[in-house]
Write a protein that holds these residues in place. Structure first.
Motif, PDB file in Angstrom:
ATOM      1  N   VAL A   1       0.860  -1.243  -0.017  1.00 20.82           N
ATOM      2  CA  VAL A   1      -0.050  -0.074   0.144  1.00 20.82           C
ATOM      3  C   VAL A   1       0.840   1.150   0.056  1.00 20.82           C
ATOM      4  O   VAL A   1       1.831   1.488   0.744  1.00 20.82           O
ATOM      5  CB  VAL A   1      -0.843  -0.098   1.291  1.00 20.82           C
ATOM      6  N   ALA A   2       0.631   2.044  -0.950  1.00 17.53           N
ATOM      7  CA  ALA A   2       1.275   3.631  -0.966  1.00 17.53           C
ATOM      8  C   ALA A   2       0.269   4.591  -0.949  1.00 17.53           C
ATOM      9  O   ALA A   2      -0.695   4.530  -1.477  1.00 17.53           O
ATOM     10  CB  ALA A   2       2.107   3.708  -1.916  1.00 17.53           C
ATOM     11  N   ARG A   3       0.303   5.467   0.142  1.00 18.23           N
ATOM     12  CA  ARG A   3      -0.838   6.396   0.548  1.00 18.23           C
ATOM     13  C   ARG A   3      -0.074   7.722   0.587  1.00 18.23           C
ATOM     14  O   ARG A   3       0.851   7.871   1.341  1.00 18.23           O
ATOM     15  CB  ARG A   3      -1.449   5.979   1.752  1.00 18.23           C
ATOM     16  N   TRP A   4      -0.819   8.850   0.195  1.00 13.81           N
ATOM     17  CA  TRP A   4      -0.358  10.102   0.338  1.00 13.81           C
ATOM     18  C   TRP A   4      -1.151  10.719   1.625  1.00 13.81           C
ATOM     19  O   TRP A   4      -2.400  10.778   1.533  1.00 13.81           O
ATOM     20  CB  TRP A   4      -0.706  11.204  -0.927  1.00 13.81           C
ATOM     21  N   ASN A   5      -0.382  11.310   2.507  1.00 13.03           N
ATOM     22  CA  ASN A   5      -1.009  11.923   3.735  1.00 13.03           C
ATOM     23  C   ASN A   5      -0.710  13.334   3.476  1.00 13.03           C
ATOM     24  O   ASN A   5       0.166  13.994   3.704  1.00 13.03           O
ATOM     25  CB  ASN A   5      -0.115  11.338   4.927  1.00 13.03           C
ATOM     26  N   ALA A   6      -2.051  13.897   3.067  1.00 10.13           N
ATOM     27  CA  ALA A   6      -1.815  15.493   2.584  1.00 10.13           C
ATOM     28  C   ALA A   6      -1.604  16.276   3.827  1.00 10.13           C
ATOM     29  O   ALA A   6      -1.351  17.339   3.602  1.00 10.13           O
ATOM     30  CB  ALA A   6      -3.202  15.839   1.967  1.00 10.13           C
ATOM     31  N   GLU A   7      -2.202  15.753   5.028  1.00 14.54           N
ATOM     32  CA  GLU A   7      -1.951  16.709   6.168  1.00 14.54           C
ATOM     33  C   GLU A   7      -0.583  16.955   6.570  1.00 14.54           C
ATOM     34  O   GLU A   7       0.028  18.010   6.823  1.00 14.54           O
ATOM     35  CB  GLU A   7      -2.807  16.114   7.250  1.00 14.54           C
ATOM     36  N   ARG A   8       0.187  15.564   6.316  1.00 14.76           N
ATOM     37  CA  ARG A   8       1.585  15.751   6.990  1.00 14.76           C
ATOM     38  C   ARG A   8       2.575  15.840   5.731  1.00 14.76           C
ATOM     39  O   ARG A   8       3.898  16.059   6.115  1.00 14.76           O
ATOM     40  CB  ARG A   8       1.916  14.424   7.691  1.00 14.76           C
ATOM     41  N   GLU A   9       1.776  15.950   4.687  1.00 14.22           N
ATOM     42  CA  GLU A   9       2.761  15.975   3.362  1.00 14.22           C
ATOM     43  C   GLU A   9       3.801  14.940   3.233  1.00 14.22           C
ATOM     44  O   GLU A   9       5.198  15.207   3.314  1.00 14.22           O
ATOM     45  CB  GLU A   9       3.228  17.287   3.431  1.00 14.22           C
ATOM     46  N   TRP A  10       3.432  13.643   3.415  1.00 12.44           N
ATOM     47  CA  TRP A  10       4.353  12.567   3.146  1.00 12.44           C
ATOM     48  C   TRP A  10       3.595  11.350   2.613  1.00 12.44           C
ATOM     49  O   TRP A  10       2.402  11.370   2.552  1.00 12.44           O
ATOM     50  CB  TRP A  10       5.213  12.270   4.570  1.00 12.44           C
TER      51      TRP A  10
ATOM     52  N   ALA B   1      -4.875  -8.494  12.390  1.00 11.23           N
ATOM     53  CA  ALA B   1      -6.204  -8.810  11.953  1.00 11.23           C
ATOM     54  C   ALA B   1      -6.377  -8.366  10.390  1.00 11.23           C
ATOM     55  O   ALA B   1      -5.468  -7.729   9.815  1.00 11.23           O
ATOM     56  CB  ALA B   1      -7.116  -7.874  12.594  1.00 11.23           C
ATOM     57  N   ALA B   2      -7.421  -9.177   9.805  1.00  6.50           N
ATOM     58  CA  ALA B   2      -7.504  -8.761   8.353  1.00  6.50           C
ATOM     59  C   ALA B   2      -7.521  -7.294   8.146  1.00  6.50           C
ATOM     60  O   ALA B   2      -8.266  -6.746   8.857  1.00  6.50           O
ATOM     61  CB  ALA B   2      -8.659  -9.402   7.919  1.00  6.50           C
ATOM     62  N   GLY B   3      -6.875  -6.660   7.100  1.00  3.90           N
ATOM     63  CA  GLY B   3      -7.008  -5.368   6.925  1.00  3.90           C
ATOM     64  C   GLY B   3      -6.170  -4.357   7.655  1.00  3.90           C
ATOM     65  O   GLY B   3      -5.757  -3.221   7.304  1.00  3.90           O
ATOM     66  N   GLU B   4      -5.413  -5.198   8.804  1.00  7.73           N
ATOM     67  CA  GLU B   4      -4.437  -4.109   9.665  1.00  7.73           C
ATOM     68  C   GLU B   4      -3.126  -4.135   8.900  1.00  7.73           C
ATOM     69  O   GLU B   4      -2.614  -4.753   8.008  1.00  7.73           O
ATOM     70  CB  GLU B   4      -4.009  -5.037  10.777  1.00  7.73           C
ATOM     71  N   GLU B   5      -2.697  -2.884   8.900  1.00 11.93           N
ATOM     72  CA  GLU B   5      -1.572  -2.381   8.261  1.00 11.93           C
ATOM     73  C   GLU B   5      -0.260  -2.304   9.125  1.00 11.93           C
ATOM     74  O   GLU B   5      -0.118  -1.646  10.282  1.00 11.93           O
ATOM     75  CB  GLU B   5      -1.784  -1.087   7.395  1.00 11.93           C
ATOM     76  N   LEU B   6       0.995  -2.384   8.590  1.00  8.23           N
ATOM     77  CA  LEU B   6       2.163  -2.392   9.018  1.00  8.23           C
ATOM     78  C   LEU B   6       3.027  -1.272   8.349  1.00  8.23           C
ATOM     79  O   LEU B   6       3.131  -1.441   7.133  1.00  8.23           O
ATOM     80  CB  LEU B   6       3.198  -3.465   9.005  1.00  8.23           C
ATOM     81  N   ARG B   7       3.160  -0.082   8.909  1.00  9.08           N
ATOM     82  CA  ARG B   7       4.089   0.971   8.241  1.00  9.08           C
ATOM     83  C   ARG B   7       5.415   0.737   8.161  1.00  9.08           C
ATOM     84  O   ARG B   7       6.071   0.620   9.000  1.00  9.08           O
ATOM     85  CB  ARG B   7       3.766   2.440   8.858  1.00  9.08           C
ATOM     86  N   THR B   8       5.954   0.671   6.825  1.00 11.59           N
ATOM     87  CA  THR B   8       7.531   0.228   6.845  1.00 11.59           C
ATOM     88  C   THR B   8       8.075   1.575   6.269  1.00 11.59           C
ATOM     89  O   THR B   8       9.271   1.571   6.263  1.00 11.59           O
ATOM     90  CB  THR B   8       7.548  -0.648   5.639  1.00 11.59           C
ATOM     91  N   GLU B   9       7.527   2.623   5.933  1.00 14.83           N
ATOM     92  CA  GLU B   9       8.186   4.041   5.445  1.00 14.83           C
ATOM     93  C   GLU B   9       7.497   5.085   5.194  1.00 14.83           C
ATOM     94  O   GLU B   9       6.249   5.257   4.992  1.00 14.83           O
ATOM     95  CB  GLU B   9       8.876   3.624   4.094  1.00 14.83           C
ATOM     96  N   VAL B  10       7.779   6.025   5.895  1.00 10.07           N
ATOM     97  CA  VAL B  10       7.431   7.385   5.729  1.00 10.07           C
ATOM     98  C   VAL B  10       8.447   8.150   4.729  1.00 10.07           C
ATOM     99  O   VAL B  10       9.565   8.174   4.649  1.00 10.07           O
ATOM    100  CB  VAL B  10       7.291   8.316   6.805  1.00 10.07           C
ATOM    101  N   SER B  11       7.811   8.989   3.892  1.00 12.20           N
ATOM    102  CA  SER B  11       8.768   9.812   2.910  1.00 12.20           C
ATOM    103  C   SER B  11       8.106  10.906   2.660  1.00 12.20           C
ATOM    104  O   SER B  11       7.451  11.513   1.964  1.00 12.20           O
ATOM    105  CB  SER B  11       8.999   9.118   1.449  1.00 12.20           C
ATOM    106  N   ALA B  12       8.776  12.071   3.393  1.00 14.20           N
ATOM    107  CA  ALA B  12       8.196  13.396   3.663  1.00 14.20           C
ATOM    108  C   ALA B  12       8.529  14.210   2.224  1.00 14.20           C
ATOM    109  O   ALA B  12       9.688  13.836   1.760  1.00 14.20           O
ATOM    110  CB  ALA B  12       8.669  13.984   4.754  1.00 14.20           C
ATOM    111  N   LYS B  13       7.664  14.908   1.784  1.00  9.67           N
ATOM    112  CA  LYS B  13       8.111  15.990   0.903  1.00  9.67           C
ATOM    113  C   LYS B  13       7.973  17.337   1.179  1.00  9.67           C
ATOM    114  O   LYS B  13       7.427  17.433   2.250  1.00  9.67           O
ATOM    115  CB  LYS B  13       6.826  15.793  -0.175  1.00  9.67           C
TER     116      LYS B  13
END
Length: 320
Positions: A238-247, A272-284
């Protein structure tokens, strides 16, 4: 030809101990997370090299474009006699700087991989036989002491890697840069810039699935080093843009309820099904934000260059 010297500042078991600590802390909490440095075993490094050639992944090409266009100006502005590079890897992009810095005496690459430092250092000495290469096997986030080298010094932190640090970590890192440098020394910093969401997400979720394989490789690292029984097929990239944190956030999402056993740290980790493990933050970043963060650590932004499409920036800052 000048000899290559390599100094190891990390204890022999430091990498293994850090992996155990990060897996224990990151997978025992909610939400789960892991730091991105564990992507980069031999296979992960191969995958990342492939990512840099993908049409969707612009940062490497954009930064190289800027370096080609500005290396002479960087050399003139800094007059550097020592070049320090954090997270140097293959030192590929650094070659533009090494050619331009005609008064350079010492190159000091810093990386956690001794094999990468040795291979890059030997290649560079062939290309620049009069250069002194003093490599450091070190983790720049765990405290760094530099040997005495001639000034002025230019410290390069390229690739947008600073975006992998959370805001408090960035502040601590820039404070440490200020402490390493002397007045008149300079920092050359690569930062990826805020842009439209579609371009950003595509760069981290390519059509060929190379980034997905790169993301899942962290599970293979845990399996190999800590005896884990992760099945990468149980997770979606999963790759997701977090507009609030801009990353950008890269995550691994469990497809079903499951439990992963990791004997090396005595953990049984439920998902749990659908649970996510965050592996990277890449701030812009934006120019004003970079200027402010540098200033807070006693570094004055003096030059700001972008590629022709305005996607990526190199900034030059002086240590006050």
């Amino acid at each position: 030809m000048s000899p290559l010297s390599i100094t190891r500042t990390l204890p022999p078991d430091a990498t293994a101990a850090a992996l155990r600590a990060d897996v224990t802390e990151g997978l025992s909490r909610t939400p789960k997370h892991l730091p991105p440095k564990w992507f980069y075993d031999a296979r992960g490094s191969e995958l990342f090299d492939e990512i840099t050639t993908l049409p969707e992944y612009y940062p490497t090409r954009a930064e190289r474009e800027i370096l080609r266009a500005t290396a002479d100006r960087i050399a003139a502005a800094t007059g550097a006699r020592t070049l320090i590079e954090l997270g140097s890897g293959s030192s590929d992009k650094t070659r533009h700087l090494l050619r331009a810095l005609t008064g350079l005496q010492t190159y000091l690459p810093v990386d956690v991989s001794e094999s990468a430092l040795r291979a890059a250092g030997e290649a560079l000495l062939t290309e620049h036989p009069g250069l002194t290469v003093h490599a450091l096997v070190a983790d720049f986030q765990r405290g760094l002491t530099l040997p005495k080298t001639p000034g002025p010094r230019l410290l390069a932190f390229l690739g947008g890697t600073i975006g992998n640090l959370l805001p408090a970590e960035r502040a601590a890192f820039l404070d440490s840069v200020h402490a390493l440098l002397s007045p008149g020394d300079a920092l050359l910093l690569g930062t990826d810039l805020v842009k439209d969401e579609a371009t950003l997400v595509a760069a981290y979720d390519d059509a060929r699935g190379v980034t997905a394989a790169f993301n899942k490789n962290v599970l293979e690292v845990i399996n190999r080093e800590l005896g884990g029984d992760f099945d990468p097929a149980d997770f979606d990239h999963v790759a997701r843009w977090n507009a609030e944190r801009e990353w950008i956030e890269m995550r691994l999402r469990a497809r079903d309820d499951l439990t992963v056993k990791i004997p090396g740290v005595d953990l049984a980790v439920p998902f749990a099904a659908g649970e996510e493990l965050r592996t990277e933050v890449s701030a812009k970043f934006r120019e004003d934000g970079v200027r402010s963060e540098l200033a807070a650590s006693g570094l004055k932004l003096t030059e700001w260059w972008t590629d022709s499409a305005g996607r990526f920036a190199l900034s030059l800052a002086l240590r006050l």
